[in-house]
Every structure is written in structure tokens, then in C-alpha cells.
Motif scaffolding. Structure first.
Motif, short mmCIF file in Angstrom:
data_model
loop_
_atom_site.label_atom_id
_atom_site.label_comp_id
_atom_site.label_asym_id
_atom_site.label_seq_id
_atom_site.Cartn_x
_atom_site.Cartn_y
_atom_site.Cartn_z
N LEU A 44 26.91 -7.12 -14.38
CA LEU A 44 25.97 -7.99 -13.68
C LEU A 44 25.22 -7.16 -12.67
CD1 LEU A 44 24.98 -10.86 -13.14
CD2 LEU A 44 26.76 -11.03 -11.41
N ILE A 45 23.97 -6.83 -12.99
CA ILE A 45 23.16 -6.02 -12.10
C ILE A 45 21.78 -6.60 -12.02
CG2 ILE A 45 24.39 -3.84 -12.42
CD1 ILE A 45 22.29 -3.13 -14.54
N LEU A 46 21.13 -6.41 -10.92
CA LEU A 46 19.75 -6.85 -10.77
C LEU A 46 18.81 -5.80 -11.32
CD1 LEU A 46 19.87 -8.45 -7.25
CD2 LEU A 46 19.72 -9.58 -9.44
N ALA A 47 17.58 -6.22 -11.53
CA ALA A 47 16.58 -5.34 -12.13
C ALA A 47 16.13 -4.32 -11.11
CB ALA A 47 15.39 -6.15 -12.63
N THR A 48 16.85 -3.24 -11.01
CA THR A 48 16.53 -2.22 -10.03
C THR A 48 15.57 -1.20 -10.60
OG1 THR A 48 18.43 -0.93 -10.73
CG2 THR A 48 18.79 -2.46 -8.93
N ALA A 76 13.37 7.40 2.03
CA ALA A 76 13.09 7.53 0.59
C ALA A 76 12.84 6.15 0.01
CB ALA A 76 14.27 8.20 -0.11
N GLU A 77 11.63 5.89 -0.45
CA GLU A 77 11.25 4.55 -0.91
C GLU A 77 12.03 4.13 -2.14
OE1 GLU A 77 7.27 2.29 -2.53
OE2 GLU A 77 7.10 3.55 -0.74
N GLU A 78 12.23 5.06 -3.08
CA GLU A 78 12.98 4.71 -4.29
C GLU A 78 14.40 4.28 -3.95
OE1 GLU A 78 11.42 7.53 -3.77
OE2 GLU A 78 9.96 7.92 -5.37
N LEU A 79 15.02 4.99 -3.04
CA LEU A 79 16.36 4.63 -2.60
C LEU A 79 16.36 3.27 -1.90
CD1 LEU A 79 19.34 5.20 -1.97
CD2 LEU A 79 18.59 6.59 -0.03
N GLN A 80 15.39 3.01 -1.06
CA GLN A 80 15.27 1.73 -0.38
C GLN A 80 15.12 0.58 -1.37
OE1 GLN A 80 11.93 2.28 2.20
NE2 GLN A 80 13.07 3.47 3.74
N GLN A 81 14.33 0.81 -2.43
CA GLN A 81 14.13 -0.24 -3.42
C GLN A 81 15.45 -0.61 -4.11
OE1 GLN A 81 11.18 1.29 -6.09
NE2 GLN A 81 9.58 1.37 -4.53
N ASP A 82 16.17 0.39 -4.58
CA ASP A 82 17.44 0.12 -5.24
C ASP A 82 18.41 -0.57 -4.27
OD1 ASP A 82 16.43 1.28 -7.46
OD2 ASP A 82 17.66 3.10 -7.39
N ALA A 83 18.45 -0.09 -3.04
CA ALA A 83 19.36 -0.65 -2.06
C ALA A 83 18.99 -2.09 -1.72
CB ALA A 83 19.37 0.20 -0.79
N LEU A 84 17.69 -2.41 -1.66
CA LEU A 84 17.26 -3.77 -1.35
C LEU A 84 17.84 -4.77 -2.33
CD1 LEU A 84 15.48 -5.91 0.05
CD2 LEU A 84 13.61 -5.22 -1.50
N PHE A 85 17.70 -4.50 -3.63
CA PHE A 85 18.22 -5.41 -4.63
C PHE A 85 19.74 -5.54 -4.52
CE2 PHE A 85 14.20 -4.14 -6.71
CZ PHE A 85 13.66 -5.39 -6.92
N SER A 102 4.66 -0.82 -4.18
CA SER A 102 4.13 -1.22 -5.49
C SER A 102 5.22 -1.77 -6.40
CB SER A 102 3.46 -0.02 -6.17
OG SER A 102 4.39 1.04 -6.35
N GLU A 103 6.47 -1.36 -6.18
CA GLU A 103 7.57 -1.76 -7.04
C GLU A 103 8.35 -2.96 -6.52
OE1 GLU A 103 8.35 -0.52 -10.00
OE2 GLU A 103 6.72 0.95 -9.94
N ALA A 104 8.50 -3.07 -5.21
CA ALA A 104 9.40 -4.07 -4.65
C ALA A 104 8.71 -5.04 -3.71
CB ALA A 104 10.55 -3.38 -3.91
N SER A 105 7.39 -5.06 -3.67
CA SER A 105 6.66 -5.88 -2.71
C SER A 105 6.99 -7.37 -2.86
CB SER A 105 5.16 -5.65 -2.86
OG SER A 105 4.43 -6.53 -2.03
N LYS A 106 7.02 -7.86 -4.10
CA LYS A 106 7.23 -9.29 -4.31
C LYS A 106 8.57 -9.74 -3.75
CE LYS A 106 8.30 -10.91 -8.35
NZ LYS A 106 8.24 -11.30 -9.77
N VAL A 107 9.64 -9.05 -4.13
CA VAL A 107 10.97 -9.42 -3.64
C VAL A 107 11.05 -9.24 -2.13
CG1 VAL A 107 13.42 -8.84 -3.72
CG2 VAL A 107 12.09 -8.96 -5.84
N ALA A 108 10.43 -8.19 -1.62
CA ALA A 108 10.45 -7.95 -0.18
C ALA A 108 9.77 -9.09 0.57
CB ALA A 108 9.77 -6.62 0.14
N ARG A 109 8.63 -9.54 0.09
CA ARG A 109 7.89 -10.59 0.78
C ARG A 109 8.58 -11.95 0.66
NH1 ARG A 109 1.47 -9.97 -0.12
NH2 ARG A 109 1.60 -11.84 1.22
N ILE A 110 9.20 -12.22 -0.49
CA ILE A 110 9.98 -13.45 -0.61
C ILE A 110 11.14 -13.44 0.38
CG2 ILE A 110 11.50 -14.79 -2.12
CD1 ILE A 110 9.72 -13.94 -4.47
N THR A 111 11.79 -12.29 0.49
CA THR A 111 12.90 -12.15 1.44
C THR A 111 12.42 -12.38 2.87
OG1 THR A 111 14.00 -10.57 -0.03
CG2 THR A 111 14.70 -10.59 2.28
#
Length: 616
Positions: A15-19, A79-88, A110-119
């Protein structure tokens, strides 16, 4: 062979999120993240921490994953890529505050804006900052699901700001998609009720309940609409209208506890709370209902995100806690599931569900004595509840205490009112409990009663049909029952094994091999099927292959029981004929097939079905 009847909580895959994809190049240096939790085995480098986090995430261990992400972020917080994975990962693990901290950094990613803004929008709603929430939810290029979610969340923000008419206009603008209406009408009903516009609320919720197709779109929204309308009517003194609304919901799910409990309270004249007490509850309900709509297959990843965001808004919501526990169970995080169930308030309508499921989870956690004690106490607490009896009988049967299980199921049958189709499983389980005690005269009528209630129930057809064939009774009818079960469940290896073994018992060895080879393709590790196929191979002269299958039966996982392992080992050493002769001379157990392979035993796990709740 009898069919295993337990429900496996383990779902295929982690069970993993779409990282984001794994990135191998990460810069080092920076300040530590906010969490002070440290993994049990700290990594000694940025790459080590990151890879450990990804590995844990892929294994479904989100708690460990987030600990390693925290360590990696302490080494490189930029590191943005690391932050994206960690956010999910943080959001999926319920670490909302840390998720908000990362979301603020990724708002324009560009990759995580939608989830970030919903959060960030949900966080704004939690703090009553409604205008900020609306701005965060104003996201372009949305999918149909995202457009509906953000439309509802924005409407709740408008309600919180006192702009009820604007909220209704937002709902009016959500159209053009066939499955939108039930969700729009349900949310309109909640918002209108909260705003004291009871006429609008009644109309909207009634539209939900008068549209049977909507129930197929979202059973959760339909049941919730029945509860909401009943609360509105009860608070207005319209008892008959309230009961009529509940009846519509109970027609869909007769044992749904929130409706059953509300009906009892209305009949007792208790003061009934409104459907929604505050905007935070409305936000949580939006996320919960849409999360349940996608909570299957790969959609569980999205559902978990929605549930955790909802949990941040309404941490005491019982339905959310049950939903989160269910996902934890499917990812084998049983201690986490139990912790969610334990948080459900004592006065909640879902407390019974929590108590019974905790007992089953304790069993799956190998805490067998604790599980039995827990379910015994639950039965004392709910002595008139059918599901409490079934849960305890389940674990007693799994523990091979068939006499105790039969006693509990005898009491359960007394609670059945009329000939409800849903009660077939009570008679089926009681039939198994009696059959395992060798009391066929009591077992057979229970299987027949189960089939009277549900004539084409494949498990019962298989069990009764095989039992007849195994006892050399009603051979033609029994074989037809098993064939029918296979027709209904063509991909069930256990039922196909029953057909193959029935052919074996009748001396039709070539047909037996054909069916058992089908069964082994579907369940390659099952020791009983491997044992049966070995016997069938021996009878058709394929003796080398027979020994190979017997060896697989011994060496695979799960292992056969000790007495079966001894019998299989004898066949490998001496061959089937000599092993069978030796077994007969040593007084074989009752019902042992002529070929020397014992019939399958009931698995040592309970069914695991959630008691009396709609499919979530």
C-alpha cells in the motif's frame, strides 16, 4: 477437500501512494526537519536514508518510511524530489503537520503542487481561514474527481465564511458528469441543514433517497443521506418522517449500525444531534465520502490520502477511524488498525464494529488467547447481536474448538428472525462445526438450510457436495453440486481441487489429474492441493511427478499439519501403495481417502469479515 472460508486481510502488493520516481542524485547539507523521531537503525548517509525510506514505503511500512524521510530531510531539507516523496509519505502516515510544512515548500512544484495546495487548503479550513482555503483550492486542469472534491471543499469554505448562497452556486456549477448528482445533493443537504435552511436540506436529501441508481454509485452517500434526513426530521419533531428516512437506508443495509442506533434513539425520545455541527465536520465528510467512492484496487492509495486529510479535520470521526483501520488491515498493519479501533468513543454507534474487528485482528496478530478473551467479553457486552456470536464462533472454529463454536452458533440461530438470505452463513458455519465433530446428522440439515436460503452459494455447494462424495453418498447429486460451484467460481483453486479430488475418490483418475492441475496453477503453494495432485499422478503412472508434488507439499509455505506431513513423507519414501497399506494396518483416521491423502481441514484463521457494515 473443503473450501477455506476465511477472508484474507492481506491485499496483493504494497500500500503506497503515487510518489515521484526514485532519484539517485541528491545534494547534501541543510537543517533538520521538524520531527524528532528516529528510525531503529539510523542510516549513515543521505542516500542510505533515502533508499531505506523508499524500501519501507514499498513494503507498506509507512511509519518506518517517514522516520527515514525525516532523517534524509535533516541532511538535505532543500531537495525538491526528496520533499515530494516525503510529502506523500507523511500525509499517508497521518503526520499532517509535517505534511503542511512540506506542502508550503512545494506549493508551486510541477509534480506535487496539487496535493500541496489541497493540504494547505484543508489546513486553512481547520483554522477558520476560509478565504485562504478558497484561494488554495483554485487549481486549474482538474480531473472529474478532483473538480468535484475541490468544488465541495470550496463550497464548505463559503459556508464557513457565511456565504451560503455562493456555496450553493458552486454546487450548481458542478455538472456534466453522470455520477455527480448523488454527491452534490448530499453535500447540498448537509450545507443547507447547517445553515438552518431545512426546506432546501429536505429536498436535496430526499432526491438522494428517491434515486435508486444513486445507491449503486455510492452506498455510503445514500446511507449517510438517510441518516442526515432522519436527524433533520427528528429534530423538527417529525418522528414518522425520520423513521421513514431510516427505513430507506436500512432497506439497502439492514444491519448498518449508525442507522440502527439512530432508530433506537429516536424511538426512545432522545435528543438528536444535527447532521453536521461545524465546517470541519463538513470538510471531513466530503473527503470521507469521496474517499470511500474510490476505496478499491489502486484507488486505495487516493482513499488513504483523503481519509488522512479528513482525519486531520475531524480526528474523532468514527467512520473515518473504521476506514483507516480497514486500510491498515489490508496492508497487514494490524497493531495500527487496532489503535484506530481503540479510539472510537464508547458511545459511538460503531463501537460494536470496533470491538469485534479488534478481536479478529488480535487473532491475525497471533494473539490467540487475547483474541478469544476479547471476543468473549464482546459477546457479554452484545448478547443479542448476531455478529458478536459469529465473530467468536469464527475464532473458535479456527482454533479447532468445534464443540465451542457449535454451542455459540446454536445461540446465534435463535437470534435469526425469519428466513433472511443474509443468515445463510450462520447455518453454513454451524454445519462445519458439527461436521468436524463427526455429527453428520446435525451438520447436513444446516448445509441444506443454507442452500434453501441461497440456492447457488458456491461455498455451501462445494462443502455439501464434496462431503457426500467423500462418504460415498448421493454421488451424482454431490458431483453436480461441486461442478456448479466450479462454474460459479471458475478461478477458485480450492473449489476446483474439490472437483479433482471427488473424481479421485470415484476412481476417475485422468479427470482428477486434469482438474487438480488447474487447481495447482491457481494455488501453487497449497500443501493439500499438491498432496492431492501427487496422489492422482501416482494413480496414472506418473510416479516421479507424484513424488515431486508430495515434496512441494512438505517444503512449501504454508506447511501441512504434523500428522499430514508424516503421512506425505511416508508416500515419498515408500510410494503411495505401500504407505496406504501401512496406514490401513495402523487403523487410519475416519474419512481418510483410499489413496492415503487426508481431506482438507478447516483453516486456522477466522473469516475476518467486518461485522454488519456496508462494503467500504
Amino acid at each position: 477437500m473443503q473450501t477455506p472460508r476465511f477472508f484474507r486481510l492481506v491485499c496483493a502488493g504494497a500500500l503506497i501512494l503515487a510518489t515521484a520516481p526514485v532519484h539517485t542524485a541528491l545534494a547534501s547539507g541543510g537543517q533538520p526537519a521538524s520531527s524528532d523521531r528516529r528510525p531503529e537503525y539510523p542510516a549513515h548517509s543521505l542516500a542510505g536514508a533515502y533508499l531505506a525510506a523508499k524500501s519501507a514505503q514499498l513494503a507498506g511500512d509507512l511509519s518506518t518510511a517517514t522516520q527515514y524521510y525525516s532523517q534524509a530531510l535533516s541532511l538535505d531539507p532543500k531537495a525538491e524530489e526528496l520533499q515530494q516523496d516525503a510529502l506523500f509519505a507523511f500525509l499517508a502516515d497521518g503526520r499532517f503537520e509535517e505534511g503542511v510544512e512540506l506542502a508550503s515548500k512545494l506549493r508551486n512544484s510541477s509534480e506535487a503542487s496539487k496535493v500541496a495546495r489541497i493540504t494547505l487548503g484543508v489546513d486553512a479550513l481547520r483554522h477558520g481561514e476560509f478565504d485562504r482555503a478558497i484561494k488554495e483550492f483554485d487549481i486549474p486542469n482538474l480531473s472529474d474527481l478532483d473538480a468535484l472534491l475541490l468544488g465541495h471543499l470550496s463550497a464548505w469554505a463559503e459556508v464557513g465564511a457565511g456565504h451560503v448562497d455562493e456555496a450553493m452556486k458552486r454546487l450548481d456549477g458542478l455538472k456534466g458528469v453522470a455520477w455527480y448528482p448523488i454527491f452534490n445533493d448530499y453535500q447540498r443537504g448537509l450545507m443547507a441543514a447547517y445553515a438552518e435552511r431545512q426546506g432546501v436540506a429536505r429536498q436535496a436529501l430526499s432526491r438522494v433517497l428517491n434515486d435508486e441508481t444513486g445507491a449503486r454509485t455510492s452506498a455510503d452517500a445514500y446511507l449517510a443521506a438517510a441518516e442526515a434526513l432522519a436527524r433533520i426530521e427528528a429534530r423538527s419533531g417529525n418522528r414518522d418522517a425520520a423513521i421513514a428516512a431510516l427505513d430507506k437506508g436500512l432497506a439497502l443495509s439492514s444491519d448498518y449500525d449508525p442507522l440502527v442506533r439512530l432508530r433506537e434513539r429516536i424511538n426512545a425520545g432522545e435528543t438528536i444531534e444535527p447532521p453536521i455541527a461545524n465546517v470541519r465536520q463538513g470538510v471531513a465528510e466530503t473527503l470521507y465520502i469521496l474517499g470511500q467512492a474510490v476505496n478499491r484496487g489502486e484507488g486505495q492509495q487516493v482513499a488513504l490520502l483523503y481519509f488522512q486529510l479528513a482525519h486531520a479535520a475531524a480526528p474523532a470521526d468514527s467512520l473515518l477511524l473504521v476506514a483507516l483501520a480497514g486500510i491498515a488491515e489490508r496492508s497487514e498493519r494490524l497493531d495500527l488498525a487496532i489503535s484506530y479501533y481503540s479510539k472510537i468513543p464508547e458511545d459511538s454507534a460503531l463501537r460494536r464494529t470496533a470491538d469485534l474487528q479488534m478481536g479478529l485482528d488480535l487473532w491475525y496478530s497471533k494473539k490467540k488467547d487475547e483474541a478469544k478473551e476479547h471476543l468473549n467479553q464482546a459477546l457479554k457486552r452484545y448478547p443479542r447481536n448476531l455478529q458478536a456470536h459469529l465473530a467468536l464462533a469464527d475464532v473458535l472454529s479456527a482454533d479447532k474448538d468445534y464443540q465451542g463454536a457449535a454451542k455459540i452458533l446454536d445461540e446465534a440461530v435463535k437470534l435469526i428472525k425469519g428466513d433472511s438470505r443474509s443468515s445463510w452463513n450462520v447455518y453454513y458455519q454451524r454445519g462445519i462445526a458439527y461436521e468436524r465433530q463427526g455429527k453428520w446428522d446435525k451438520a447436513e440439515p444446516n448445509f441444506k438450510k443454507a442452500l434453501e436460503l441461497v440456492p447457488n452459494q458456491p461455498q455451501v455447494l462445494n462443502y455439501l457436495g464434496y462431503s457426500w462424495v467423500d462418504m460415498n453418498r448421493n454421488l451424482k447429486e454431490g458431483l453436480e453440486m461441486i461442478r456448479k460451484a466450479v462454474e460459479l467460481r471458475p478461478n477458485d483453486g480450492y473449489i476446483i481441487d474439490s472437483l479433482g479430488w471427488a473424481y479421485y475418490r470415484m476412481g476417475r483418475y485422468d479427470e482428477s489429474v486434469e482438474q487438480l492441475e488447474r487447481a495447482i496453477l491457481l494455488n501453487p503453494a497449497d500443501p493439500t492441493i499438491n498432496d492431492h495432485l501427487g496422489d492422482a499422478y501416482w494413480q496414472v503412472g506418473r510416479k516421479r511427478e507424484a513424488r515431486f508434488q508430495w515434496q512441494r507439499a512438505l517444503s512449501g509455505d504454508p506447511k501441512p499439519e504434523a500428522k499430514d506431513a508424516q503421512r506425505i513423507a511416508a508416500k515419498i519414501s515408500k510410494g503411495l501403495d505401500q504407505a496406504s497399506n501401512d496406514a490401513r494396518s495402523n487403523q487410519p483416521p475416519a474419512n481418510t481417502p483410499a489413496g492415503g491423502a487426508a481431506t482438507a481441514t478447516t483453516p486456522d484463521k477466522p473469516s475476518g469479515d467486518k461485522p454488519a457494515q456496508p462494503d467500504k
